[in-house]
Design a protein around this motif. Structure first.
Motif, PDB file in Angstrom:
ATOM      1  N   LEU A 275       1.174  -1.226  -0.051  1.00  0.00           N
ATOM      2  CA  LEU A 275       0.223  -0.164   0.074  1.00  0.00           C
ATOM      3  C   LEU A 275       0.946   1.500  -0.091  1.00  0.00           C
ATOM      4  O   LEU A 275       0.849   1.890  -0.943  1.00  0.00           O
ATOM      5  N   VAL A 276       2.256   0.841   0.513  1.00  0.00           N
ATOM      6  CA  VAL A 276       2.959   2.265   0.827  1.00  0.00           C
ATOM      7  C   VAL A 276       3.593   2.505  -0.924  1.00  0.00           C
ATOM      8  O   VAL A 276       3.837   3.635  -1.403  1.00  0.00           O
ATOM      9  N   HIS A 277       3.252   1.435  -1.560  1.00  0.00           N
ATOM     10  CA  HIS A 277       4.835   1.372  -2.541  1.00  0.00           C
ATOM     11  C   HIS A 277       3.303   2.474  -3.741  1.00  0.00           C
ATOM     12  O   HIS A 277       3.736   3.102  -4.556  1.00  0.00           O
ATOM     13  N   ASP A 278       2.313   1.550  -3.722  1.00  0.00           N
ATOM     14  CA  ASP A 278       0.873   2.249  -4.296  1.00  0.00           C
ATOM     15  C   ASP A 278       0.896   3.884  -4.448  1.00  0.00           C
ATOM     16  O   ASP A 278       0.458   4.511  -4.908  1.00  0.00           O
ATOM     17  N   CYS A 279       0.580   3.915  -2.878  1.00  0.00           N
ATOM     18  CA  CYS A 279       0.655   5.793  -3.040  1.00  0.00           C
ATOM     19  C   CYS A 279       1.955   6.062  -2.596  1.00  0.00           C
ATOM     20  O   CYS A 279       1.263   7.274  -3.433  1.00  0.00           O
ATOM     21  N   GLN A 280       3.419   5.489  -2.727  1.00  0.00           N
ATOM     22  CA  GLN A 280       3.930   6.802  -3.670  1.00  0.00           C
ATOM     23  C   GLN A 280       4.019   6.749  -4.949  1.00  0.00           C
ATOM     24  O   GLN A 280       4.725   7.785  -5.835  1.00  0.00           O
ATOM     25  N   ALA A 281       3.352   5.576  -6.066  1.00  0.00           N
ATOM     26  CA  ALA A 281       3.264   5.924  -7.142  1.00  0.00           C
ATOM     27  C   ALA A 281       2.103   6.502  -7.664  1.00  0.00           C
ATOM     28  O   ALA A 281       2.193   7.616  -8.419  1.00  0.00           O
ATOM     29  N   ILE A 282       1.144   6.779  -7.025  1.00  0.00           N
ATOM     30  CA  ILE A 282      -0.103   8.022  -7.413  1.00  0.00           C
ATOM     31  C   ILE A 282       0.838   9.179  -7.082  1.00  0.00           C
ATOM     32  O   ILE A 282       0.569  10.315  -8.081  1.00  0.00           O
ATOM     33  N   ARG A 283       1.773   9.492  -6.681  1.00  0.00           N
ATOM     34  CA  ARG A 283       2.401  11.083  -6.721  1.00  0.00           C
ATOM     35  C   ARG A 283       3.296  10.932  -7.877  1.00  0.00           C
ATOM     36  O   ARG A 283       3.220  12.317  -8.445  1.00  0.00           O
ATOM     37  N   MET A 284       2.943  10.558  -9.073  1.00  0.00           N
ATOM     38  CA  MET A 284       4.226  10.241  -9.989  1.00  0.00           C
ATOM     39  C   MET A 284       3.234  10.007 -10.651  1.00  0.00           C
ATOM     40  O   MET A 284       3.490  10.637 -12.675  1.00  0.00           O
ATOM     41  N   LEU A 285       1.388  10.140 -11.254  1.00  0.00           N
ATOM     42  CA  LEU A 285       0.624  10.455 -11.267  1.00  0.00           C
ATOM     43  C   LEU A 285       0.040  12.114 -12.412  1.00  0.00           C
ATOM     44  O   LEU A 285       0.153  12.588 -11.817  1.00  0.00           O
ATOM     45  N   SER A 286      -0.081  12.082 -13.861  1.00  0.00           N
ATOM     46  CA  SER A 286      -0.020  13.083 -14.042  1.00  0.00           C
ATOM     47  C   SER A 286      -1.546  13.451 -13.820  1.00  0.00           C
ATOM     48  O   SER A 286      -2.239  12.960 -13.895  1.00  0.00           O
ATOM     49  N   MET A 287      -2.040  14.618 -14.739  1.00  0.00           N
ATOM     50  CA  MET A 287      -3.550  14.809 -13.923  1.00  0.00           C
ATOM     51  C   MET A 287      -4.459  14.454 -15.005  1.00  0.00           C
ATOM     52  O   MET A 287      -4.822  13.834 -15.589  1.00  0.00           O
ATOM     53  N   GLN A 288      -3.462  14.118 -16.288  1.00  0.00           N
ATOM     54  CA  GLN A 288      -4.601  13.446 -17.741  1.00  0.00           C
ATOM     55  C   GLN A 288      -4.764  12.148 -16.657  1.00  0.00           C
ATOM     56  O   GLN A 288      -5.346  11.436 -17.707  1.00  0.00           O
ATOM     57  N   CYS A 317      -9.128   5.325  -1.816  1.00  0.00           N
ATOM     58  CA  CYS A 317      -9.448   4.058  -3.145  1.00  0.00           C
ATOM     59  C   CYS A 317      -8.705   3.187  -1.992  1.00  0.00           C
ATOM     60  O   CYS A 317      -9.285   2.003  -2.155  1.00  0.00           O
ATOM     61  N   ILE A 318      -7.722   3.233  -2.748  1.00  0.00           N
ATOM     62  CA  ILE A 318      -6.793   2.242  -3.106  1.00  0.00           C
ATOM     63  C   ILE A 318      -6.286   1.647  -1.503  1.00  0.00           C
ATOM     64  O   ILE A 318      -6.066   0.399  -0.878  1.00  0.00           O
ATOM     65  N   VAL A 319      -6.077   2.914  -0.227  1.00  0.00           N
ATOM     66  CA  VAL A 319      -6.391   2.101   0.955  1.00  0.00           C
ATOM     67  C   VAL A 319      -8.150   1.763   1.283  1.00  0.00           C
ATOM     68  O   VAL A 319      -7.476   0.648   2.090  1.00  0.00           O
ATOM     69  N   TRP A 320      -8.610   1.833   1.371  1.00  0.00           N
ATOM     70  CA  TRP A 320     -10.561   0.580   1.394  1.00  0.00           C
ATOM     71  C   TRP A 320      -9.819  -0.594   0.696  1.00  0.00           C
ATOM     72  O   TRP A 320     -10.248  -1.036   1.344  1.00  0.00           O
ATOM     73  N   SER A 321      -9.727  -0.600   0.026  1.00  0.00           N
ATOM     74  CA  SER A 321      -9.230  -1.329  -0.989  1.00  0.00           C
ATOM     75  C   SER A 321      -7.986  -2.987   0.108  1.00  0.00           C
ATOM     76  O   SER A 321      -8.529  -3.386  -0.253  1.00  0.00           O
ATOM     77  N   ALA A 322      -7.485  -1.976   0.382  1.00  0.00           N
ATOM     78  CA  ALA A 322      -6.738  -3.016   1.552  1.00  0.00           C
ATOM     79  C   ALA A 322      -7.120  -3.315   2.972  1.00  0.00           C
ATOM     80  O   ALA A 322      -6.713  -4.276   3.229  1.00  0.00           O
ATOM     81  N   LEU A 323      -8.282  -2.708   3.250  1.00  0.00           N
ATOM     82  CA  LEU A 323      -8.608  -2.738   4.740  1.00  0.00           C
ATOM     83  C   LEU A 323      -9.687  -5.223   3.793  1.00  0.00           C
ATOM     84  O   LEU A 323     -10.040  -4.724   2.951  1.00  0.00           O
ATOM     85  N   PRO A 324      -9.605  -5.678   4.928  1.00  0.00           N
ATOM     86  CA  PRO A 324     -10.084  -6.875   5.358  1.00  0.00           C
ATOM     87  C   PRO A 324     -11.936  -6.700   5.191  1.00  0.00           C
ATOM     88  O   PRO A 324     -11.548  -5.118   5.549  1.00  0.00           O
ATOM     89  N   LEU A 325     -12.557  -7.014   4.756  1.00  0.00           N
ATOM     90  CA  LEU A 325     -13.965  -7.141   4.663  1.00  0.00           C
ATOM     91  C   LEU A 325     -14.614  -6.591   5.843  1.00  0.00           C
ATOM     92  O   LEU A 325     -15.350  -5.037   5.567  1.00  0.00           O
ATOM     93  N   ASP A 326     -14.064  -6.747   7.091  1.00  0.00           N
ATOM     94  CA  ASP A 326     -14.449  -6.524   8.125  1.00  0.00           C
ATOM     95  C   ASP A 326     -14.990  -5.551   8.462  1.00  0.00           C
ATOM     96  O   ASP A 326     -15.572  -4.447   8.735  1.00  0.00           O
ATOM     97  N   GLU A 327     -12.870  -4.829   8.202  1.00  0.00           N
ATOM     98  CA  GLU A 327     -12.771  -3.729   8.804  1.00  0.00           C
ATOM     99  C   GLU A 327     -13.819  -2.684   7.587  1.00  0.00           C
ATOM    100  O   GLU A 327     -14.062  -1.408   8.041  1.00  0.00           O
ATOM    101  N   LEU A 328     -14.004  -3.600   6.187  1.00  0.00           N
ATOM    102  CA  LEU A 328     -14.438  -2.233   5.842  1.00  0.00           C
ATOM    103  C   LEU A 328     -15.762  -1.995   5.984  1.00  0.00           C
ATOM    104  O   LEU A 328     -16.387  -1.097   5.577  1.00  0.00           O
ATOM    105  N   HIS A 329     -16.526  -3.313   6.207  1.00  0.00           N
ATOM    106  CA  HIS A 329     -17.899  -2.806   7.377  1.00  0.00           C
ATOM    107  C   HIS A 329     -18.184  -2.002   7.941  1.00  0.00           C
ATOM    108  O   HIS A 329     -18.772  -0.685   8.283  1.00  0.00           O
TER     109      HIS A 329
END
Length: 596
Positions: A275-288, A317-329
């Motif tokens: 998740l940390v790796h994915d969050c870091q990747a988001i910072r590299m995305l362009s506006m497009q 969204c990626i943080v929510w996706s990383a949560l277990p199902l019961d934690e999402l509830h």
């Protein structure tokens, strides 16, 4: 006798002189009386003077020759103090040196019986002095390391172990970034590129300390961090790797929590690291790229959305996706999100995606509510999405296309009304078109418009009732635009927060929902009255008379109603009051009928 007296006098004078000099040495920081022998004190003074002239490099080399490794935080004053302390201990008589050990070493288990054992095993006084001085040096270093708060010296227990840790730390300081990343990856964490080299160095040094702690201290470290029960028996050295791994994982989880990530709720360290790796990747995305991701969710691209807002949504969204199902509830319940009905036979990933999308839509509904789209009043998410899409399509139109679209909605964009001024009115109109019937009734009440529908049958469907109320609201908006030229629609409310539909007799006249005062000079009033009294056969006069009462209810007074009617005619392109063609009169009757 006289000669003996002179010798004695000289001897006593020398003794007094030495005593006076010894006193001055005491004042200079040397405990000369404990040494006793003036010649030894003189030699010690010379050694002190030589030490004061030594450079930091010379002192560091001397320190290394004692068997101690290089220490990054070691200062010149500390080295100089240690050199002088060793010289003083070596100058002490054996009895005083033993007393010094008794005072300095009890904390480190150096008692009388141990001193005797050292004495018995040493070959003479010199060897014994060397052994005792060595113990005092190690004691000095342990206290220095503890006072600096480095290496966890007191927990490591003895100077030899601390020296081993210092050697290991020095090796770590010499590692390259690639070597540090390789070690971190071997630990099973994929977020190494998100860490600074200094962070990996600190973590690696901490692991080195854990590896040198006694198994009892290591177990206690785990107990203190809640990784073991206090009653858990771990005394087997073979358990060390497992305990070190647990401490390392705990350390990373704490660091990720500090970054604002729900590491404990996710539970799996590898999942959090990804998740940390994915969050870091988001910072590299362009506006497009962010727009493409957002549009792929079926949501409208909003011109006002910033890159920071899109990155925040993507990260959520990626943080929510990383949560277990019961934690999402639990997250849905915490945020007040209605949990959609899930297919129990569907894969857990599918259920998770459904809940994540519900959380995302809840976030957008709150944002749209703050932007004035009345999301809560509309209620249906799909309807609000449609509203935002329509509004954004108007935003992206060219001026000519925008004017045509406004005309189709019944809003004439005259030369005096700018596009910027028209947008709030257009947003309000679009919202009205999507509000449920009860909310349309509230809108009419807020604006002092009638809400009864006497001409429709009792079983009239909701859409027809909505159309009637919409016609009243649209007519009110047209009148407001014609008379007030306000910057945007406003609701008329009392100070208590309740809707007020009455207008003070002496209050400034306001048209429809706007807040612009209509100044009414007496000459204009007279002109309006003259026009109104001009021939009962004139259809426009008859029409004005029939609708004037309704306009009066909207704008406050009969006189203001007349002037509002004049402005209303001019705004809708009728120009002079007469003559009117038949089709113009029909159109005017239809518009005034809507106002009625």
């Amino acid at each position: 006798l006289e000669a003996d007296t002179e010798v004695l006098r000289n001897h006593l004078s020398k003794q007094l002189l030495l005593e006076a000099w010894m006193v001055t040495r005491e004042a200079g920081g040397i405990n000369a009386h404990r040494i006793g022998d003036a010649s030894i004190v003189i030699q010690l003074v010379l050694e002190y003077e030589l030490a004061d002239k030594m450079s930091f490099t010379e002192l560091s080399n001397w320190y290394n020759q004692l068997g101690f490794p290089r220490e990054p935080n070691l200062q010149l004053d500390e080295l100089l103090s240690l050199m002088k302390a060793i010289a003083f201990w070596q100058a002490l008589p054996l009895a005083e040196l033993q007393r010094e050990c008794k005072e300095q070493l009890p904390k480190y288990q150096m008692h009388d019986d141990e001193l005797s054992a050292v004495h018995d095993s040493a070959d003479g006084t010199r060897e014994l002095v060397t052994a005792l001085v060595q113990q005092l040096v190690l004691c000095n270093r342990m206290r220095a390391w503890e006072s600096r708060g480095c290496y966890q010296a007191s927990r490591l227990g003895d100077a030899d172990t601390v020296v081993e840790v210092i050697h290991r730390h020095n090796e770590i300081d010499g590692m390259t970034k690639q070597e540090l990343d390789a070690w971190y990856a071997e630990c099973g964490f994929p977020d190494g590129n998100c860490l600074k080299a200094t962070d990996v160095v600190s973590l690696r040094k901490l692991v080195a300390i854990w590896q040198f702690l006694s198994i009892e201290e290591l177990r206690q470290e785990c107990v203190d961090k809640g990784l073991l029960e206090a009653s858990g028996a771990v005394s087997d050295e073979s358990q060390r790797p497992r305990l070190v791994d647990q401490l390392l994982i705990h350390e990373r989880m704490e660091a990720w929590e500090g970054m604002g990530l729900p590491a404990r709720r996710i539970g799996e360290p590898q999942a959090v690291a990804q998740l940390v790796h994915d969050c870091q990747a988001i910072r590299m995305l362009s506006m497009q790229q962010l727009h493409a991701w957002y549009a792929g969710l079926g949501l409208p691209i909003e011109s006002s959305m910033t890159q920071e807002e899109l990155m925040r949504l993507h990260k959520a969204c990626i943080v929510w996706s990383a949560l277990p199902l019961d934690e999402l509830h639990k997250e849905c319940i915490r945020l007040g999100v209605e949990i959609p009905v899930l297919d129990k036979h569907e894969e857990r990933d599918g259920q998770r995606s459904c809940l994540v999308y519900a959380l995302l839509l809840h976030d957008r509904m709150k944002a749209w509510e703050c932007q004035g789209f009345e999301a809560q009043r509309i209620g249906e998410i799909e309807t609000v999405v449609q509203l935002v899409c329509t509004y954004e399509s108007y935003q992206s139109m060219e001026d000519e296309e925008f004017a045509t679209a406004c005309a189709e909605e019944g809003l004439a964009l005259s030369g005096k009304t700018s596009r910027t001024e028209m947008m709030p009115w257009l947003k309000t109109l679009l919202i009205w078109q999507l509000l449920p019937l009860p909310e349309l009734v509230v809108e009419c009440q807020d604006r002092g418009l009638p809400t009864s529908i006497p001409l429709l049958p009792a079983d009239t469907d909701t859409q027809r009732s909505r159309n009637v109320l919409l016609q009243r609201l649209q007519a009110d908006m047209k009148l407001s635009l014609a008379v007030g030229r306000a910057a945007g629609p406003q609701k008329r409310s009392s100070a208590s927060g309740k809707v007020s539909t009455t207008v003070s007799k002496d209050a400034p006249v306001r048209a429809g929902t706007i807040g612009t005062t209509i100044e009414t000079p007496d000459s204009n009033v007279a002109s309006a009255v003259a026009h109104r009294n001009h021939g009962a056969a004139d259809p426009i006069v008859n029409l004005e008379a029939s609708v004037n009462e309704h306009i009066k209810d909207l704008v406050g007074t009969p006189k203001a109603g007349t002037l509002a009617f004049e402005a209303f005619l001019e705004e809708h392109g009728f120009g002079s009051r007469r003559p009117l063609l038949h089709d113009q009169l029909s159109e005017l009757q239809e518009i005034c009928g809507q106002i009625s």
